[in-house]
Write an enzyme that holds these catalytic residues in place. Structure first.
Site, PDB file in Angstrom:
ATOM      1  N   THR A 156       0.691  -1.292   0.000  1.00  0.00           N
ATOM      2  CA  THR A 156       0.000   0.000   0.000  1.00  0.00           C
ATOM      3  C   THR A 156       0.711   1.329   0.000  1.00  0.00           C
ATOM      4  OG1 THR A 156      -1.788  -1.065   1.191  1.00  0.00           O
ATOM      5  CG2 THR A 156      -1.799   1.292   1.182  1.00  0.00           C
ATOM      6  N   ARG A 177      -3.111  -2.619  -4.965  1.00  0.00           N
ATOM      7  CA  ARG A 177      -2.448  -3.932  -4.887  1.00  0.00           C
ATOM      8  C   ARG A 177      -2.568  -4.516  -3.487  1.00  0.00           C
ATOM      9  NH1 ARG A 177       3.764  -4.682  -6.698  1.00  0.00           N
ATOM     10  NH2 ARG A 177       2.790  -4.625  -8.748  1.00  0.00           N
ATOM     11  N   ASP A 234       7.614   1.668  -4.849  1.00  0.00           N
ATOM     12  CA  ASP A 234       7.475   0.764  -3.715  1.00  0.00           C
ATOM     13  C   ASP A 234       7.026  -0.600  -4.217  1.00  0.00           C
ATOM     14  OD1 ASP A 234       4.968   0.206  -1.266  1.00  0.00           O
ATOM     15  OD2 ASP A 234       7.112  -0.241  -1.077  1.00  0.00           O
ATOM     16  N   SER A 240       3.321  -1.691  -3.391  1.00  0.00           N
ATOM     17  CA  SER A 240       2.180  -0.983  -3.994  1.00  0.00           C
ATOM     18  C   SER A 240       2.243  -1.167  -5.493  1.00  0.00           C
ATOM     19  CB  SER A 240       2.244   0.511  -3.695  1.00  0.00           C
ATOM     20  OG  SER A 240       2.483   0.734  -2.345  1.00  0.00           O
ATOM     21  N   LYS A 266      -9.211   0.009  -1.562  1.00  0.00           N
ATOM     22  CA  LYS A 266      -8.672   0.377  -0.253  1.00  0.00           C
ATOM     23  C   LYS A 266      -9.336   1.602   0.342  1.00  0.00           C
ATOM     24  CE  LYS A 266      -4.308  -1.571  -1.584  1.00  0.00           C
ATOM     25  NZ  LYS A 266      -2.852  -1.505  -1.568  1.00  0.00           N
ATOM     26  N   ASP A 313      -3.579   3.096  -3.836  1.00  0.00           N
ATOM     27  CA  ASP A 313      -3.231   2.181  -4.933  1.00  0.00           C
ATOM     28  C   ASP A 313      -4.179   0.991  -4.818  1.00  0.00           C
ATOM     29  OD1 ASP A 313      -1.044  -0.358  -3.987  1.00  0.00           O
ATOM     30  OD2 ASP A 313      -1.900   1.071  -2.564  1.00  0.00           O
ATOM     31  N   SER A 335       3.445   1.254   3.089  1.00  0.00           N
ATOM     32  CA  SER A 335       4.847   1.040   2.748  1.00  0.00           C
ATOM     33  C   SER A 335       5.332   2.080   1.739  1.00  0.00           C
ATOM     34  CB  SER A 335       5.047  -0.365   2.196  1.00  0.00           C
ATOM     35  OG  SER A 335       4.135  -0.588   1.133  1.00  0.00           O
TER      36      SER A 335
END
Lengths: 233, 275
Positions: free
Chosen positions: B40, B58, B205, B208, B72, B56, B168
């Site tokens: 995230t 994922r 990242d 994400s 999310k 995001d 993250s």
């Protein structure tokens, strides 16, 4: 390099409470860290309990926030029952009771400061473990280690309001210069018979100490049309 | 509220009975099952008319992408939305729970929910679980007192900020915000900045990725822009399609097992509904 974003939020901190002739001055930095990351660079660690009592929080952000919420609630009830503003001593003792009775679960250091008509300006320190100490001045947080010597030399009885505030701002900026867990801006709260005043000192208005560098022109100044405004919480 | 100075609760809450056994199994070489985390990047900012939230899409299970397009940004109230990072189950459960509590509160008070109500409900719940409910949230909304943006950490502490990032990918997104944010952004500027910050998390990242979701909340109106940007399209899509007709796969052997036929009685006469 340890960048543990799931580490508990801690108020690295430098907090100070000082009595002067007529009231108290509370001061704090504004950095909240999660491991090595600065989670909030402009936090407000000086929390209001009542019109005349404020506390400085250090240690675990969650613990100190929850305790201050509970104490504000109890103090509000107490004020209604008493029929007049509660004394600083009562507020400090409520903090102490919650802190001591839950000492196994809490990790926080609090400085309670305020003004009431009976005793005037008072500062009470409630560190880890839940002792209560009435002091003419108190320092706390990780940055306070660097201030013991400074206060031994610079503190004196019967300062004026401006002297006391200048002392607090100077002390917090000295601690910020040396402590990695303290930083950001300096916030002060002055409490006396006339009421409460909040002040804000941005990072670039603080004096620079031995070997600290001048702030250079940053991209922020170029991108924004007017001078950057202080972040408001 | 936290059960202060009380013994271990006898029912409900976490039971730590199996911890010793689990540790022993770990030492023997058994691996604990991984749980789905939203790696995230989630962000929020306050603009001139309200707040904009971004996330995001994922969801990861260790090194594997479990869901390429998850949601999310969770609904809390018509005027309040909440982005969640951390353990997917925890963020989903805690936001659903507080959303129901807010609805009940709306019925009881007859008023629009306030962001600070959601904040207090979330922080008390998370504090009483002492960080074991791994939910890091960006809560934003507009109520009668104005626009609000808060971050909530798993241990129960909160911050109130004009712009915030969590997860993250928060460092990558915060870098974008710190250089480009200013107070009083317009709606389009705000959406653009939020998308940029999320893209920064998506591309820099590992936790994400995939698409950008945006939610714009203003006084009286909320717009949920699901998949506002799709910067990670599938690069090769077979022109023949992905249907596999009968006859394409070689059958090696066939075994047919009839199911036990259990006769189900047809429903007996149903009584007519009486007024």
């Amino acid at each position: 390099m340890d960048l543990d974003l799931s580490a508990p939020h801690s108020l690295g901190t430098t907090i100070i409470g000082v009595t002067y002739d007529g009231g108290v001055v509370l001061g704090a930095d504004s950095r909240t860290s999660t491991g090595m990351y600065v989670a909030n660079r402009a936090s407000d660690k000086i929390t209001q309990l009542t019109d005349n009592v404020y506390i400085c929080r250090s240690g675990s952000a969650a613990d100190s926030q929850v305790i201050s919420d509970y104490v504000r609630y109890f103090l509000h009830q107490h004020t209604i029952q008493l029929g007049q503003p509660s004394t600083v001593k009562v507020a400090a003792n409520l903090v102490r009771l919650l802190s001591y009775q839950n000492k196994n679960m809490l990790q926080m250091g609090i400085i309670v400061g305020g003004w009431d008509k009976y005793e005037g300006g008072q500062i009470y320190s409630v560190p880890l473990g839940g002792t209560i100490l009435k002091q003419p001045f108190a320092i706390g947080g990780s940055g306070s280690s660097y201030l013991y010597g400074f206060f031994d030399q610079a503190w004196k009885e019967g300062m004026s309001k401006d002297e006391a505030e200048k002392l607090v701002v100077k002390a917090v900026s000295l601690a910020i210069a040396r402590d990695g867990a303290s930083g950001g801006v300096v916030r002060t709260v002055i409490i006396n018979a006339d009421g409460t005043t909040r002040n804000f000192y941005s990072g670039d208005s603080l004096p620079l100490w031995h070997e600290e560098l001048e702030p250079h022109n940053s991209l922020l100044d170029i991108l924004s049309s007017s001078s950057p405004e202080p972040m408001s919480t | 509220m936290a059960r202060f100075a009380a013994d271990v609760p006898t029912r409900g809450g976490f039971s730590f009975d199996l911890c010793q056994r689990n540790e022993m199994l770990l030492k023997k070489g058994n691996q604990l099952p991984t749980f789905r985390k939203t790696g995230t990047t989630i962000v929020g900012l306050v603009f001139e008319d309200g707040v904009i939230l971004g996330a995001d899409t994922r969801a990861t299970e260790g090194p594997i992408v479990a869901d390429k397009n998850c949601e999310k940004i969770h609904y809390m109230a018509p005027n309040i939305y909440c982005c969640g990072a951390g353990t997917a189950a925890d963020t989903e459960a805690v936001t659903d729970m507080v959303s129901s509590q807010l609805q009940l509160h709306r019925y009881a008070t007859g008023r629009e929910s306030r962001v600070i109500t959601a904040l207090t409900l979330l922080k008390s719940h998370l504090f009483s679980y002492q960080g074991h409910v791994s939910a890091a949230l960006v809560l934003g909304g507009v109520d009668i007192t104005g626009p609000h943006l808060h971050t909530v950490y798993p241990h129960g502490s909160t911050d109130t900020l004009p712009f915030a990032t969590m997860g993250s990918g928060s460092l990558a997104a915060m870098a974008i915000f710190e250089s480009k944010f200013r107070e009083g952004l317009t709606r389009d500027e705000g959406i653009k900045l939020v998308s940029e910050a999320i893209c920064s998390g998506i591309f820099n990242d590992l936790g994400s990725g995939s698409n950008v979701d945006v939610c714009v909340i203003t006084r009286g109106q909320t717009e949920y822009l699901r998949n506002h940007q799709l910067p990670n399209p599938r690069t090769y899509v077979s022109s023949r399609g992905y249907n596999f007709l009968k006859g394409h796969t070689e059958v090696l052997s066939t075994k047919i097992t009839p199911l036990k036929s259990s006769k189900v009685e047809a429903a007996a006469e149903v009584d007519e509904m009486e007024e």
